[in-house]
Design an enzyme around this catalytic site. Structure first.
Site, PDB file in Angstrom:
ATOM      1  N   GLU A 118       0.842  -1.117   0.182  1.00  0.00           N
ATOM      2  CA  GLU A 118       0.209  -0.096  -0.110  1.00  0.00           C
ATOM      3  C   GLU A 118       0.655   1.236   0.030  1.00  0.00           C
ATOM      4  O   GLU A 118       2.079   1.135   0.381  1.00  0.00           O
ATOM      5  CB  GLU A 118      -0.840  -0.050   1.452  1.00  0.00           C
ATOM      6  CG  GLU A 118      -0.211  -0.348   2.338  1.00  0.00           C
ATOM      7  CD  GLU A 118      -1.331  -0.932   3.731  1.00  0.00           C
ATOM      8  OE1 GLU A 118      -1.351   0.027   4.291  1.00  0.00           O
ATOM      9  OE2 GLU A 118      -1.472  -2.176   3.869  1.00  0.00           O
ATOM     10  N   LYS A 120       2.698   4.576   0.994  1.00  0.00           N
ATOM     11  CA  LYS A 120       3.150   5.112   2.358  1.00  0.00           C
ATOM     12  C   LYS A 120       2.873   6.536   2.166  1.00  0.00           C
ATOM     13  O   LYS A 120       3.431   7.334   1.706  1.00  0.00           O
ATOM     14  CB  LYS A 120       4.687   5.116   2.707  1.00  0.00           C
ATOM     15  CG  LYS A 120       5.117   5.312   3.898  1.00  0.00           C
ATOM     16  CD  LYS A 120       6.547   5.248   4.238  1.00  0.00           C
ATOM     17  CE  LYS A 120       7.096   5.248   5.659  1.00  0.00           C
ATOM     18  NZ  LYS A 120       6.678   6.535   6.073  1.00  0.00           N
ATOM     19  N   ASP A 122       2.396  10.457   3.220  1.00  0.00           N
ATOM     20  CA  ASP A 122       3.269  11.679   3.735  1.00  0.00           C
ATOM     21  C   ASP A 122       2.227  12.382   4.459  1.00  0.00           C
ATOM     22  O   ASP A 122       2.035  13.489   4.033  1.00  0.00           O
ATOM     23  CB  ASP A 122       4.002  12.162   2.701  1.00  0.00           C
ATOM     24  CG  ASP A 122       5.109  12.794   3.494  1.00  0.00           C
ATOM     25  OD1 ASP A 122       5.212  12.668   4.654  1.00  0.00           O
ATOM     26  OD2 ASP A 122       5.983  13.376   2.680  1.00  0.00           O
ATOM     27  N   TYR A 230      -5.229   2.894   7.751  1.00  0.00           N
ATOM     28  CA  TYR A 230      -4.076   1.644   7.262  1.00  0.00           C
ATOM     29  C   TYR A 230      -4.009   0.725   8.474  1.00  0.00           C
ATOM     30  O   TYR A 230      -2.988  -0.344   8.296  1.00  0.00           O
ATOM     31  CB  TYR A 230      -2.560   2.251   6.709  1.00  0.00           C
ATOM     32  CG  TYR A 230      -1.899   3.013   7.827  1.00  0.00           C
ATOM     33  CD1 TYR A 230      -1.460   2.573   9.003  1.00  0.00           C
ATOM     34  CD2 TYR A 230      -1.689   4.349   7.349  1.00  0.00           C
ATOM     35  CE1 TYR A 230      -0.856   3.398   9.915  1.00  0.00           C
ATOM     36  CE2 TYR A 230      -1.092   5.286   8.321  1.00  0.00           C
ATOM     37  CZ  TYR A 230      -0.588   4.705   9.365  1.00  0.00           C
ATOM     38  OH  TYR A 230      -0.152   5.653  10.432  1.00  0.00           O
ATOM     39  N   CYS A 411       7.362  48.054 -15.209  1.00  0.00           N
ATOM     40  CA  CYS A 411       7.355  46.859 -15.922  1.00  0.00           C
ATOM     41  C   CYS A 411       8.510  46.298 -16.602  1.00  0.00           C
ATOM     42  O   CYS A 411       8.797  47.397 -17.233  1.00  0.00           O
ATOM     43  CB  CYS A 411       6.260  46.921 -16.684  1.00  0.00           C
ATOM     44  SG  CYS A 411       5.807  45.447 -17.948  1.00  0.00           S
ATOM     45  N   CYS A 414       7.590  46.754 -20.478  1.00  0.00           N
ATOM     46  CA  CYS A 414       7.434  48.090 -21.248  1.00  0.00           C
ATOM     47  C   CYS A 414       7.655  49.184 -20.451  1.00  0.00           C
ATOM     48  O   CYS A 414       7.713  50.446 -20.934  1.00  0.00           O
ATOM     49  CB  CYS A 414       5.965  48.258 -21.602  1.00  0.00           C
ATOM     50  SG  CYS A 414       4.839  48.203 -20.383  1.00  0.00           S
ATOM     51  N   CYS A 441       1.108  45.550 -13.865  1.00  0.00           N
ATOM     52  CA  CYS A 441       1.832  46.654 -14.952  1.00  0.00           C
ATOM     53  C   CYS A 441       0.652  47.371 -15.683  1.00  0.00           C
ATOM     54  O   CYS A 441      -0.226  46.691 -15.931  1.00  0.00           O
ATOM     55  CB  CYS A 441       2.580  45.809 -16.039  1.00  0.00           C
ATOM     56  SG  CYS A 441       2.651  46.779 -17.606  1.00  0.00           S
ATOM     57  N   CYS A 447       2.183  47.450 -23.484  1.00  0.00           N
ATOM     58  CA  CYS A 447       2.888  46.425 -22.877  1.00  0.00           C
ATOM     59  C   CYS A 447       2.975  45.286 -23.782  1.00  0.00           C
ATOM     60  O   CYS A 447       1.887  44.524 -24.133  1.00  0.00           O
ATOM     61  CB  CYS A 447       2.651  46.005 -21.443  1.00  0.00           C
ATOM     62  SG  CYS A 447       3.834  44.869 -20.781  1.00  0.00           S
TER      63      CYS A 447
END
Ligand code: IVH
Length: 785
Positions: A118, A120, A122, A230, A411, A414, A441, A447
């Site tokens: 199965e 594991k 975390d 489990y 920016c 531009c 921006c 731009c």
């Protein structure tokens, strides 16, 4: 006909079963049938019945998941059976050595041993104890012998049954498992935190662990925690009649626990190795973090024979996958400009392999994230990659004291000014402006980065779906200065296209004809194609459905747009700002001149008209002391804002609507500002011009006046049916404030048997004393007099 209380009991039981079944379908069977909305509706329904019949509330009711008040700390609990750890295997040789050890202690060949494999998980290991089928205690692993009692937090997880399903469970049962947060849940949690400027978690495990350690279960309830079980620890003497771990897991599933779909019994080590490789291949698509495979000898008799060494079982091993976090050097940070001008910092990294994939870029989200992480160029940073999620930097492993990272003030594409976004959050029924986490921006289509992204969005599938105009062509057209806005798309000439490398006369003709075909586009697609911040396809459709024409949409005030179901303040302001921008308006007029979009007027949407009412407009004014109830009452005597304004001055409000002094102060204050008055008169006018009329009174849902609102209660003595804590919870639910000692501010003393000094004090101060029964009848609307 059954007596009424039997019917009520039956209704309650039916709703509880339906809600439990819905959870079971969702979490265990993974085939949900009930929508979230329907779940909430039934839960509310159950809550209402239980409020009316508090004596029928039981701790295992789905309404009681977030019952407990905040704790001051967690109680220590001892695990009856210690929670052990697992030995690790880091390669296939080590796995084989494990199998040989098992084989040596049993009479089975390595290739004949049945193993249960199965994932594991975390996450955070927890233990759940059930007595007579009811959840009694939930605890963390702690040091394996002593953990912390986190029952109130674990009760909020809908993947944990409060009562066991089915039958055959022992009177005393302990289930162990791992609490995880899915990748999706984690992203949502962190992106919300980034927006609000609150705590960002490094990874789902930390988020799960931090959430379970919250003292207030209300907080845990908002976190997307889920349990995978489990292990079954049968603590009683009842024989549940199974001989394998895998069968135990099957039993757990039947009793309401989620067990991994990946769990599989495989015979022999070659097949185990095969399983590990396959699960490793699926790791990115599971949707939650796993760090390996747990391989367990399936037969319980063999497990018993094998026993334990030190703090780990000899019958199981964890095969570890490569880590999902690695460290590497941060070479540089670049700033990318997106379609709406949002500037995203991107980390350029010394390439590193994280869980099998080479990572050389990672997102840094926004300016706050850079500050939070305190990273500098040249630092060794921790990079995390999980599933499809973009790699992230979660922290600094080693600082190099290099150059600081400065978020650009203009920016990078531009040179235009960069502006910080604003978000609106509701605090106590009032909208408050807060600086957002996005920097933009302001250059819009000037731009080039935004222009390219805007064009790519404009021609995309759900937008105007212009075939043949791909990313490469757009980059080229913009770089060569052929296109300055989407309007220029419509005057691209065929000859020029045909002259480009990779295009011929036929493809040039096709491209021009698909551009022309995008004229007359449906209004909703067109509105989406404009790429207004916050306006996805569904939102665009909702706006078109409500307002019906471009001429209305482009002038609608934000307040008017907020009458559209599901449109909040931020989106409404965004749309309004978009159509207030001169540059945007000139592009829009250019497009209209080209014949885009379809010139239609569908009229106003029914829902929009229904939502539009005098009380709604009053509530938009956000007047201190004027809630929805008062707004409804005012609307009854003042059909228009003009009427409201003059009624406020003439005193009619105080006479006819019985407006409180406090609310009157709020109203006077609001109306003392002419610009506010005019703003709302304009809004009302716009609604009239759009064709809304409110002759009928649509009432807003009222905030509840609770029976004990404004009262201060003290609880003492032993009550007949409730514990004192339960009574306090009950009182608070009905609006009371509950304090510990009797004073002259106390409204009532709830008094049971053996009251002691509080009763004397109440007598002395003349505080009314009530019994539990009287309290319940007062809550139901009776009076104690
Ligand atoms: S069985 C005797 N199964 O791994 C120990 N543990 O390194 C029996 N874990 O504390 C544990 N997924 O938190 C088992 N499928 C799984 C697991 C699992 C994750 C964790 C568990 C344990 C740690 C041991």
């Amino acid at each position: 006909m059954p007596p009424p209380d039997l019917k009520i009991r039956k209704d309650i039981e039916r709703l509880r079963t339906e809600l439990d079944d819905a959870n079971y379908r969702y979490y265990v069977l993974e085939e949900p049938r009930m929508t979230d909305a329907e779940y909430d509706r039934r839960l509310r329904c159950l809550q209402e019945i239980e409020t009316e019949y508090p004596e029928l509330v039981r701790p295992d009711s789905p309404t009681q998941r977030v019952g407990a008040p905040p704790a001051e700390g967690f109680r220590e609990v001892q695990h009856a059976v210690p929670m052990l750890s697992l030995s690790n295997a880091f390669n296939e040789e080590e796995l084989m050595a494990f199998a040989k050890r098992v084989s040596g202690s049993t009479s089975l060949e390595v290739e004949n041993i049945p193993f249960c494999c199965e994932p594991k998980f975390d996450g955070v290991a927890v233990s759940l104890v059930y007595r007579k089928g009811l959840l009694e205690q939930g605890a963390t692993r702690g040091d394996g012998r002593f953990g912390e009692d986190i029952t109130s937090n674990l009760r909020t997880l809908r993947s944990i049954p409060l009562r066991l399903r089915g039958e055959g469970w022992p009177d005393l049962l302990e289930v162990r498992g791992e609490v995880v947060i899915s990748h999706e849940g984690f992203e949502e949690l962190n992106s919300h935190a980034r927006e609000e400027g609150s705590r960002v978690f490094a990874n789902p495990r930390n988020a799960a662990s931090g959430s379970l350690r919250q003292l207030d279960p209300k907080v845990a309830n908002t976190r997307p925690l889920e349990l995978y079980s489990y292990q079954l620890v049968n603590r009683g003497s009842d024989n549940i009649g199974v001989s394998c771990h895998s069968e135990q897991m099957g039993m757990l599933r039947g009793w309401g626990f989620r067990v991994s779909r990946e769990l599989q019994v495989v015979v022999g080590m070659s097949n185990v190795i095969d399983y590990c490789r396959k699960l490793g291949g699926k790791r990115d698509s599971l949707g939650y973090d796993i760090d390996g495979v747990v391989i367990k000898v399936d037969e319980l008799r063999l497990q018993r024979d094998l026993g334990f060494v030190a703090r780990a079982p000899r019958w199981a091993i964890a095969f570890k996958f490569p880590a999902q976090e690695e460290t590497t050097r941060l070479n540089d940070v670049e700033f990318q400009v997106g379609r709406t001008g949002a500037i995203t910092p991107v980390a350029r990294l010394e390439p590193v392999t994280v869980a099998g994939v080479t990572v050389s870029n990672a997102t840094l989200h926004n300016a706050d994230e850079i500050k939070r992480l305190k990273i500098r160029k040249g630092d060794k940073v921790i990079v995390r990659r999980a599933g499809d999620v973009i790699p992230q930097i979660v922290g600094v492993a080693e600082s190099a004291g290099g150059e600081e990272i400065v978020f650009p003030k203009s920016c990078p594409e531009c040179g235009s000014h960069v502006e910080r976004s604003v978000i609106y959050i509701r605090l106590k029924n009032k909208a408050v402006e807060k600086p957002g986490s996005i920097y933009r921006c302001v250059g819009r289509l000037v731009c080039p980065a935004q222009l390219k992204e805007a064009l790519k969005h404009y021609v995309s599938r759900n937008a105007l779906d212009v075939e043949g105009v791909g990313d490469k062509l757009i980059d080229r057209l913009v770089n060569e200065g052929r296109i300055k806005s989407p309007v220029d798309l419509y005057s691209i000439d065929e000859g020029y296209l045909a002259s480009l490398e990779g295009y011929g006369t036929v493809s040039a003709k096709n491209i021009v004809s698909s551009i022309n075909a995008s004229k007359n586009a449906p209004l909703d697609r067109f509105l989406f194609a404009l790429g207004i911040s916050g306006v996805g396809f569904e939102t665009a459709r909702a706006i078109v459905r409500a307002l019906g024409s471009l001429s209305r949409i482009r002038i609608a005030y934000p307040e008017v747009m907020r009458l559209i179901p599901d449109i909040g303040r931020t989106v409404a302001e965004g749309v309004y700002d978009f159509f207030s921008d001169e540059h945007n308006l000139s592009v829009l007029d250019g497009l209209i001149e080209q014949g885009v979009p379809e010139p239609v007027d569908y009229g106003l949407g029914r829902d929009f008209v229904k939502n539009t009412s005098m009380p709604a407009i009053i509530s938009f004014m956000e007047i201190d002391g004027v809630g929805n109830k008062l707004a409804n009452d005012v609307a009854l005597v003042c059909p228009t804002l003009r009427d409201f304004f003059s009624a406020a001055e003439s005193g009619v409000l105080t006479k006819e609507v019985k407006v409180s002094k406090k609310a009157m102060v709020g109203i006077k204050q609001k109306l003392s500002d002419d610009s506010v008055k005019n703003k709302f008169l304009n809004i009302e006018n716009q609604l009239f011009e759009f064709g809304c009329h409110w002759t009928q009174h649509v009432r807003l849902e009222e905030e509840k006046e609770l029976p004990f609102s404004g009262q201060v209660w003290v609880v003492t003595g032993v009550l007949p049916n409730m514990t004192r804590d339960e009574a306090a919870g009950y009182l608070e639910k009905y609006g009371a404030k509950v304090t510990k000692s009797v004073s002259k501010n106390t409204s009532y003393l709830l008094c049971g048997d053996g009251p002691g000094s509080k009763r004397d004090k109440a007598d002395e101060l003349g505080v009314t004393i009530v019994t539990e029964e009287e309290m319940v009848s007062m809550a139901a609307g009776g009076s104690n007099a």
